[in-house]
Design an enzyme around this catalytic site. Structure first.
Site, PDB file in Angstrom:
ATOM      1  N   GLU A  57      29.931  21.060 -15.640  1.00 29.10           N
ATOM      2  CA  GLU A  57      29.678  20.366 -16.897  1.00 29.10           C
ATOM      3  C   GLU A  57      28.371  19.576 -16.770  1.00 29.10           C
ATOM      4  OE1 GLU A  57      32.192  17.581 -20.018  1.00 29.10           O
ATOM      5  OE2 GLU A  57      32.498  17.269 -17.871  1.00 29.10           O
ATOM      6  N   LYS A 130      34.183  22.189 -26.107  1.00 25.58           N
ATOM      7  CA  LYS A 130      35.189  21.290 -25.534  1.00 25.58           C
ATOM      8  C   LYS A 130      36.049  20.652 -26.626  1.00 25.58           C
ATOM      9  CE  LYS A 130      35.473  17.415 -22.241  1.00 25.58           C
ATOM     10  NZ  LYS A 130      34.640  16.491 -21.435  1.00 25.58           N
ATOM     11  N   CYS A 170      36.518  19.988 -18.147  1.00 24.24           N
ATOM     12  CA  CYS A 170      36.780  18.627 -17.670  1.00 24.24           C
ATOM     13  C   CYS A 170      38.091  18.041 -18.204  1.00 24.24           C
ATOM     14  CB  CYS A 170      35.585  17.736 -18.003  1.00 24.24           C
ATOM     15  SG  CYS A 170      35.487  16.217 -17.004  1.00 24.24           S
TER      16      CYS A 170
END
Length: 281
Positions: A57, A130, A170
């Site tokens: 990321e 995301k 994440c």
């Protein structure tokens, strides 16, 4: 949320092995410098036989301020970061997953935090934005991704000759329902920039849980070290097998995690403990 690819049985004609690599970085505020670092890691992993590679990321920009990435956001399909990923995938003939980069959105002060996948011909094969945005406050340490990131809405998985790959980024790691939405996958790829505080407490536990409950490989690729903006990321990039065993890991600093994924191992785990077939929800 509905997955883009439905729950299908494993393809018996799939290739038996895949060498996968996670490229851990400690990214800086300078895109050109980060792309040079990524180039060295990609070249090294390919020299070791990697066929699928993933970057962390924010691999291209870890700004001094959260809104630095807004200034550098790219229009989908155009920009130096996307051109870099396509060129490296095509140059080496590999699957390349660009952990995350900032893409344009209609909101003037925000980006989409997007993971882009390129096939061995350098063509874009998948894009995931995301979904879950990190928020954390403990003492003087605090983060709020909602201030600069617009949340994605759609789970994304894609197919390679080895099998099906699910994408996440994440903080998504904390939401197991996202991974169930993929159906049966052979590999989950999880680029991250976990903080040292939360990573030390939960990173490995959550990764191994996702591998065990989905009976698949997990390739976790992290930022790992002290950044110029003062943030410390946890690192600990790793490759985990369907039984939860860690095949390789890198604790801190730039480097490579690499190992072979085996369909025979997937079959062994899923046959001896057919939990995927026992699901009722």
């Amino acid at each position: 949320m509905n997955p883009r690819i439905s729950d299908l049985p494993a393809d018996p004609a799939a290739v038996p092995t895949l060498r996968a690599a996670a490229l851990q970085m400690v990214s800086t505020p300078r895109v050109d410098e980060n792309l040079r670092t990524a180039t060295g890691l990609i070249d090294e992993a390919v020299a070791q036989g990697a066929e699928l590679l993933a970057l962390p990321e924010y691999f291209a920009i870890m700004g001094m301020r959260d809104d630095d990435k807004v200034r550098l956001r790219e229009v989908d399909g155009h920009g130096p970061i996307q051109d870099f990923l396509a060129a490296k995938a095509r140059e080496h003939g590999v699957w390349l997953i660009g952990g995350s980069l900032p893409l344009w959105t209609e909101h003037p002060d925000k980006v989409l935090n997007s993971s882009l996948v390129y096939n061995p011909r350098g063509q874009r094969a998948a894009r995931y934005d995301k979904i879950h945005l990190f928020g954390f406050r403990q003492g003087t340490e605090h983060y709020d991704e909602r201030a600069t990131i617009e949340a994605g809405r759609q789970p994304v998985s894609f197919s390679i000759p080895f099998g099906r790959v699910g994408l996440s980024i994440c903080y998504d790691l904390r939401f197991p329902e996202l991974y169930r939405a993929f159906g049966v996958t052979e590999l989950l790829v999880i680029p991250a920039a976990f903080t040292e505080t939360t990573g030390r407490a939960h990173w490995e536990i959550l990764l191994r849980a996702r591998a065990i409950e989905n009976q698949c490989y997990v390739l976790a690729v992290a930022q790992g070290g002290r950044h110029e903006n003062g943030r410390e990321t946890h690192g600990n990039s790793m490759l985990i097998d369907p039984w939860g065993n860690i095949l390789d890991r890198k604790l801190k600093g730039p480097g490579i995690v690499i190992a072979d994924l085996e369909r025979a191992r997937l079959a062994e785990v899923r046959t001896s403990l057919p939990a995927l077939g026992h699901r009722v929800m």
